[in-house]
Structures are given as C-alpha cells and as structure tokens.
Write a protein that holds these residues in place. Sequence first.
Motif, short mmCIF file in Angstrom:
data_model
loop_
_atom_site.label_atom_id
_atom_site.label_comp_id
_atom_site.label_asym_id
_atom_site.label_seq_id
_atom_site.Cartn_x
_atom_site.Cartn_y
_atom_site.Cartn_z
N THR A 1 19.31 -21.41 82.69
CA THR A 1 20.21 -22.11 83.53
C THR A 1 21.64 -21.46 83.19
N ASP A 2 22.53 -21.37 84.50
CA ASP A 2 23.61 -20.70 84.09
C ASP A 2 24.76 -21.66 83.75
N GLY A 3 25.75 -21.14 83.02
CA GLY A 3 26.77 -22.05 82.40
C GLY A 3 27.31 -23.06 83.24
N VAL A 4 27.73 -22.66 84.60
CA VAL A 4 28.19 -23.90 85.20
C VAL A 4 27.31 -25.21 85.43
N SER A 5 26.14 -24.59 85.67
CA SER A 5 24.94 -25.86 85.81
C SER A 5 24.82 -26.57 84.69
N LEU A 6 25.24 -26.04 83.47
CA LEU A 6 24.88 -26.69 82.11
C LEU A 6 26.21 -27.56 81.84
N LEU A 7 27.13 -26.97 82.24
CA LEU A 7 28.74 -27.62 82.20
C LEU A 7 28.51 -28.84 83.04
N LYS A 8 28.12 -28.76 84.18
CA LYS A 8 28.02 -29.87 84.97
C LYS A 8 26.92 -30.91 84.57
N GLU A 9 25.97 -30.54 83.86
CA GLU A 9 24.82 -31.56 83.15
C GLU A 9 25.64 -32.54 82.10
N LEU B 1 30.52 -34.38 77.77
CA LEU B 1 31.61 -33.22 77.54
C LEU B 1 32.96 -33.86 77.34
N THR B 2 32.84 -33.93 75.76
CA THR B 2 33.80 -34.45 74.82
C THR B 2 34.71 -33.68 74.38
N MET B 3 34.23 -32.30 74.57
CA MET B 3 34.96 -31.08 73.71
C MET B 3 35.20 -30.11 74.87
N PRO B 4 36.51 -29.26 74.50
CA PRO B 4 36.78 -28.37 75.59
C PRO B 4 35.70 -27.12 75.36
N VAL B 5 35.57 -26.84 76.76
CA VAL B 5 34.62 -25.74 77.00
C VAL B 5 35.29 -24.54 77.64
N ILE B 6 35.30 -23.36 76.86
CA ILE B 6 35.75 -21.99 77.55
C ILE B 6 34.49 -21.21 78.07
N MET B 7 34.88 -21.10 79.35
CA MET B 7 33.84 -20.37 80.02
C MET B 7 34.06 -19.01 79.94
N MET B 8 33.04 -18.13 80.04
CA MET B 8 32.99 -16.43 79.65
C MET B 8 32.09 -15.83 80.74
N SER B 9 32.66 -14.77 81.29
CA SER B 9 31.96 -14.06 82.11
C SER B 9 32.44 -12.85 82.51
N GLY B 10 31.73 -11.71 82.95
CA GLY B 10 32.20 -10.30 83.21
C GLY B 10 32.00 -10.27 84.61
N HIS B 11 31.36 -11.10 85.27
CA HIS B 11 31.25 -10.86 86.77
C HIS B 11 31.53 -12.22 87.69
N ALA B 12 32.12 -13.23 87.17
CA ALA B 12 32.75 -14.35 87.76
C ALA B 12 33.72 -14.11 88.94
#
Length: 227
Positions: free
Chosen positions: A58-66, A73-84
């Motif tokens: 599952t991609d990170g954006v979908s997990l973030l949405k879940e 989603l009670t904590m800050p989430v920093i997304m990471m990618s080399g191709h975004a």
Amino acid sequence: MANILVVDDELGIRDLLSEILNDEGHSVDLAENATQARAARAGNSYDLVLLDIWMPDTDGVSLLKEWATAGVLTMPVIMMSGHATIDTAVEATRIGAFSFLEKPITLQKLLKAVEQGLARNAAHQAAPVAAVAAPAAAPADPTFSQLPAVSAVMAGVDPGPHAHQGFDLDRPLREARDGFEKAYFEFHLAREGGSMTRVAEKTGLERTHLYRKLRQLGVDLGRGKRG
C-alpha cells in the motif's frame, strides 16, 4: 527522547535513518511496508512518523489517508520519496502530512524536519484544545523546498528565472544540489575562519558527518583558515 516510526521498503534507508535518529537519542521502530506500519501504529503511540510514499503493498499516501479517516493521525507524518510529483506532495499535505523529504535525504534536512515535527507535536500535546480547533490539513511549517519550486507554486507565485540567479539550472539536479551545498559550506568555513566546531554548530551537523560531507563535495578544508 521521542518515539519515532520509520516506514520504508528499502533496508538501507531504514538502517540509515534508524542509526541517525538513534544517535540523536530517539527510540526508533522500523516497518518495511504498510502492513507492518499498521500493526506498529495500533500497538504503540508515536511522536513522529517518517513514511515512504512508494511501497509494494500500500502506498504511503493511501496509508496516511487510512490513518486520517480512522482518527489515528495524531502525530506529525513526514513523507519521503525520490519520485514524487508536486501533485502528490500537495495531496499528502491536504490529507494531513506535516512535511515532505526528497530522497536522497541529506542529514541536515532530515534533522531539521524531525526537529520541526517534534516541536509541532509537543505544541499540540501542550495545547490539546487549540490542536482540536485547528484544521488537520494545515501544517504549521511545511518544508516542500526539496521539490523544485513547490513553495512558490503552493503560494500561487511564479518563481521566475531571477529567483535562481547564480546557479546553473541546466545541470542535472544532483550536480546543481552539490554545487549549492559546496558553496554553502565554503561560505561558512570562510566566515568562521576554518573552525570546524563553529561550522558544525552553524550548519547543525555533527563533526563526523560534516567532515564526511566536505570530503564528498571536494571542499578545501584549509581554504577558510586565517593566516
């Protein structure tokens, strides 16, 4: 010390981030996919999550949405990618991501983003009423400068060619970035008279990492020393 979850399908990146964050005194849990990340989040409370976008299950954006939909989603989430793309970064921010780091991640950008994310989390913990009243998808200090001109695009401003005077934008991204970083460190070395201790303090790097970075960029360590 903070509890941090690192989610990335690449073993090398997990190990590197874990080593850096442990050196900073944090407690780090690792997950190589969304399934492990879900289990970790269900069983633990984290102060910050570093979440890769492209993963096999599952991609990170979908997990973030879940997590946002489930109210966890009670904590800050920093997304990471080399191709975004810019669109992906904007979508993640709207869902609730705190910021975005482009791979390969530099030590300075990682530590700065983590510091800002933990400060944001501490502020929310200290003022829960204000945190509930604030829009979930409005990060206090989104760090999207890692993607070309994202900050200007999100602000509705045309960055234009004059925003990059002094830099050759026809070069590949990695070469352009190395050129900027070399000029950055040479500037601080000259200003601090070649003192590695003061340069380390100014740039937010440990001396060991600073020496390694300077050698990698081919910076003349004796150039800034006073006679």
